[in-house]
Write a protein that holds these residues in place. Sequence first.
Motif, PDB file in Angstrom:
ATOM      1  N   LYS A   1      -2.237   4.577   3.049  1.00  0.00           N
ATOM      2  CA  LYS A   1      -2.015   4.387   4.485  1.00  0.00           C
ATOM      3  C   LYS A   1      -2.535   5.577   5.287  1.00  0.00           C
ATOM      4  CE  LYS A   1       2.039   1.427   3.912  1.00  0.00           C
ATOM      5  NZ  LYS A   1       3.490   1.309   4.102  1.00  0.00           N
ATOM      6  N   GLN A   2      -2.268   6.794   4.806  1.00  0.00           N
ATOM      7  CA  GLN A   2      -2.762   7.983   5.501  1.00  0.00           C
ATOM      8  C   GLN A   2      -4.282   8.015   5.471  1.00  0.00           C
ATOM      9  OE1 GLN A   2      -0.825  10.268   7.310  1.00  0.00           O
ATOM     10  NE2 GLN A   2      -2.884  10.632   8.067  1.00  0.00           N
ATOM     11  N   GLY A   3      -4.864   7.618   4.349  1.00  0.00           N
ATOM     12  CA  GLY A   3      -6.321   7.552   4.250  1.00  0.00           C
ATOM     13  C   GLY A   3      -6.911   6.580   5.253  1.00  0.00           C
ATOM     14  N   VAL A   4      -6.291   5.414   5.388  1.00  0.00           N
ATOM     15  CA  VAL A   4      -6.754   4.418   6.363  1.00  0.00           C
ATOM     16  C   VAL A   4      -6.690   4.992   7.772  1.00  0.00           C
ATOM     17  CG1 VAL A   4      -6.160   2.228   7.482  1.00  0.00           C
ATOM     18  CG2 VAL A   4      -6.238   2.364   4.995  1.00  0.00           C
ATOM     19  N   GLN A   5      -5.585   5.603   8.114  1.00  0.00           N
ATOM     20  CA  GLN A   5      -5.426   6.162   9.461  1.00  0.00           C
ATOM     21  C   GLN A   5      -6.474   7.237   9.726  1.00  0.00           C
ATOM     22  OE1 GLN A   5      -1.307   7.360   9.574  1.00  0.00           O
ATOM     23  NE2 GLN A   5      -0.590   5.256   9.409  1.00  0.00           N
ATOM     24  N   ASP A   6      -6.700   8.123   8.754  1.00  0.00           N
ATOM     25  CA  ASP A   6      -7.704   9.175   8.929  1.00  0.00           C
ATOM     26  C   ASP A   6      -9.111   8.589   8.987  1.00  0.00           C
ATOM     27  OD1 ASP A   6      -5.613  10.964   8.879  1.00  0.00           O
ATOM     28  OD2 ASP A   6      -6.097  11.805   6.907  1.00  0.00           O
TER      29      ASP A   6
ATOM     30  N   SER B   1      -6.070   6.890  -4.227  1.00  0.00           N
ATOM     31  CA  SER B   1      -5.495   6.003  -3.222  1.00  0.00           C
ATOM     32  C   SER B   1      -5.895   6.446  -1.807  1.00  0.00           C
ATOM     33  CB  SER B   1      -3.980   5.968  -3.375  1.00  0.00           C
ATOM     34  OG  SER B   1      -3.420   4.992  -2.540  1.00  0.00           O
ATOM     35  N   TYR B   2      -5.782   7.735  -1.527  1.00  0.00           N
ATOM     36  CA  TYR B   2      -6.204   8.259  -0.220  1.00  0.00           C
ATOM     37  C   TYR B   2      -7.697   8.032  -0.020  1.00  0.00           C
ATOM     38  CZ  TYR B   2      -7.218  11.464   3.613  1.00  0.00           C
ATOM     39  OH  TYR B   2      -7.647  11.996   4.809  1.00  0.00           O
ATOM     40  N   HIS B   3      -8.487   8.328  -1.043  1.00  0.00           N
ATOM     41  CA  HIS B   3      -9.940   8.181  -0.972  1.00  0.00           C
ATOM     42  C   HIS B   3     -10.333   6.747  -0.615  1.00  0.00           C
ATOM     43  CE1 HIS B   3     -14.047   9.444  -2.480  1.00  0.00           C
ATOM     44  NE2 HIS B   3     -14.181   8.140  -2.362  1.00  0.00           N
ATOM     45  N   VAL B   4      -9.763   5.787  -1.330  1.00  0.00           N
ATOM     46  CA  VAL B   4     -10.068   4.368  -1.064  1.00  0.00           C
ATOM     47  C   VAL B   4      -9.588   3.970   0.332  1.00  0.00           C
ATOM     48  CG1 VAL B   4      -9.550   1.997  -1.784  1.00  0.00           C
ATOM     49  CG2 VAL B   4     -10.089   3.729  -3.498  1.00  0.00           C
ATOM     50  N   GLY B   5      -8.391   4.407   0.707  1.00  0.00           N
ATOM     51  CA  GLY B   5      -7.879   4.100   2.043  1.00  0.00           C
ATOM     52  C   GLY B   5      -8.762   4.663   3.140  1.00  0.00           C
ATOM     53  N   TRP B   6      -9.236   5.900   2.960  1.00  0.00           N
ATOM     54  CA  TRP B   6     -10.108   6.528   3.949  1.00  0.00           C
ATOM     55  C   TRP B   6     -11.398   5.723   4.115  1.00  0.00           C
ATOM     56  CZ3 TRP B   6     -14.883   8.708   4.750  1.00  0.00           C
ATOM     57  CH2 TRP B   6     -15.000   9.550   5.863  1.00  0.00           C
ATOM     58  N   GLU B   7     -11.991   5.337   3.000  1.00  0.00           N
ATOM     59  CA  GLU B   7     -13.229   4.540   3.056  1.00  0.00           C
ATOM     60  C   GLU B   7     -12.984   3.192   3.729  1.00  0.00           C
ATOM     61  OE1 GLU B   7     -16.234   5.491   2.427  1.00  0.00           O
ATOM     62  OE2 GLU B   7     -15.916   7.298   1.259  1.00  0.00           O
ATOM     63  N   HIS B   8     -11.916   2.520   3.350  1.00  0.00           N
ATOM     64  CA  HIS B   8     -11.599   1.216   3.964  1.00  0.00           C
ATOM     65  C   HIS B   8     -11.360   1.352   5.465  1.00  0.00           C
ATOM     66  CE1 HIS B   8     -10.158  -0.750  -0.042  1.00  0.00           C
ATOM     67  NE2 HIS B   8     -11.455  -0.608   0.018  1.00  0.00           N
ATOM     68  N   GLY B   9     -10.601   2.369   5.865  1.00  0.00           N
ATOM     69  CA  GLY B   9     -10.337   2.589   7.289  1.00  0.00           C
ATOM     70  C   GLY B   9     -11.597   2.886   8.069  1.00  0.00           C
ATOM     71  N   ARG B  10     -12.450   3.734   7.514  1.00  0.00           N
ATOM     72  CA  ARG B  10     -13.697   4.093   8.210  1.00  0.00           C
ATOM     73  C   ARG B  10     -14.588   2.878   8.393  1.00  0.00           C
ATOM     74  NH1 ARG B  10     -18.676   5.219   6.737  1.00  0.00           N
ATOM     75  NH2 ARG B  10     -18.173   5.149   4.543  1.00  0.00           N
ATOM     76  N   ILE B  11     -14.671   2.042   7.370  1.00  0.00           N
ATOM     77  CA  ILE B  11     -15.550   0.867   7.449  1.00  0.00           C
ATOM     78  C   ILE B  11     -14.966  -0.218   8.361  1.00  0.00           C
ATOM     79  CG2 ILE B  11     -16.463  -1.049   6.097  1.00  0.00           C
ATOM     80  CD1 ILE B  11     -16.733   1.022   3.765  1.00  0.00           C
TER      81      ILE B  11
ATOM     82  N   ARG C   1       0.853  -1.204   0.000  1.00  0.00           N
ATOM     83  CA  ARG C   1       0.000   0.000   0.000  1.00  0.00           C
ATOM     84  C   ARG C   1       0.879   1.240   0.000  1.00  0.00           C
ATOM     85  NH1 ARG C   1      -5.005  -1.497  -1.578  1.00  0.00           N
ATOM     86  NH2 ARG C   1      -5.776  -3.200  -0.318  1.00  0.00           N
ATOM     87  N   ASP C   2       0.503   2.222  -0.795  1.00  0.00           N
ATOM     88  CA  ASP C   2       1.304   3.441  -0.852  1.00  0.00           C
ATOM     89  C   ASP C   2       1.000   4.360   0.328  1.00  0.00           C
ATOM     90  OD1 ASP C   2      -0.989   4.987  -1.437  1.00  0.00           O
ATOM     91  OD2 ASP C   2      -0.617   4.935  -3.583  1.00  0.00           O
ATOM     92  N   THR C   3       1.809   5.404   0.452  1.00  0.00           N
ATOM     93  CA  THR C   3       1.710   6.341   1.576  1.00  0.00           C
ATOM     94  C   THR C   3       0.344   7.010   1.641  1.00  0.00           C
ATOM     95  OG1 THR C   3       4.076   6.745   1.422  1.00  0.00           O
ATOM     96  CG2 THR C   3       2.792   8.345   2.647  1.00  0.00           C
ATOM     97  N   ASN C   4      -0.216   7.384   0.502  1.00  0.00           N
ATOM     98  CA  ASN C   4      -1.525   8.048   0.484  1.00  0.00           C
ATOM     99  C   ASN C   4      -2.628   7.119   0.989  1.00  0.00           C
ATOM    100  OD1 ASN C   4      -0.712  10.602  -0.602  1.00  0.00           O
ATOM    101  ND2 ASN C   4      -0.435   9.569  -2.565  1.00  0.00           N
TER     102      ASN C   4
END
Length: 90
Positions: free
Chosen positions: A49-54, A75-85, A44-47
Amino acid sequence: MTIKKVITTTLFVGSVFLLSACVGQPTVHKNDFVYNGYNFGANRDTNYKQGVQDGCKTSDGDYTKNHNQFNHNQSYHVGWEHGRIKCKGK
């Protein structure tokens, strides 16, 4: 015991053993990104990972989102959604 009962019992016991092998901790590989106890996958790229954390912080009630990244970086958008869920309720 009849032959039918022996076969049924054998099949049942065999099924339990087979299914029990699938239960347990998932395997974590060298390049997997694990955050808050969840495995979000490999490489996973940095964006992301940051999305998941946020997204995880948001699911905990601390709304955190980089709106520019969310709107312009897939990448950030998908990570944010995955992290939130995934982190919801943890």
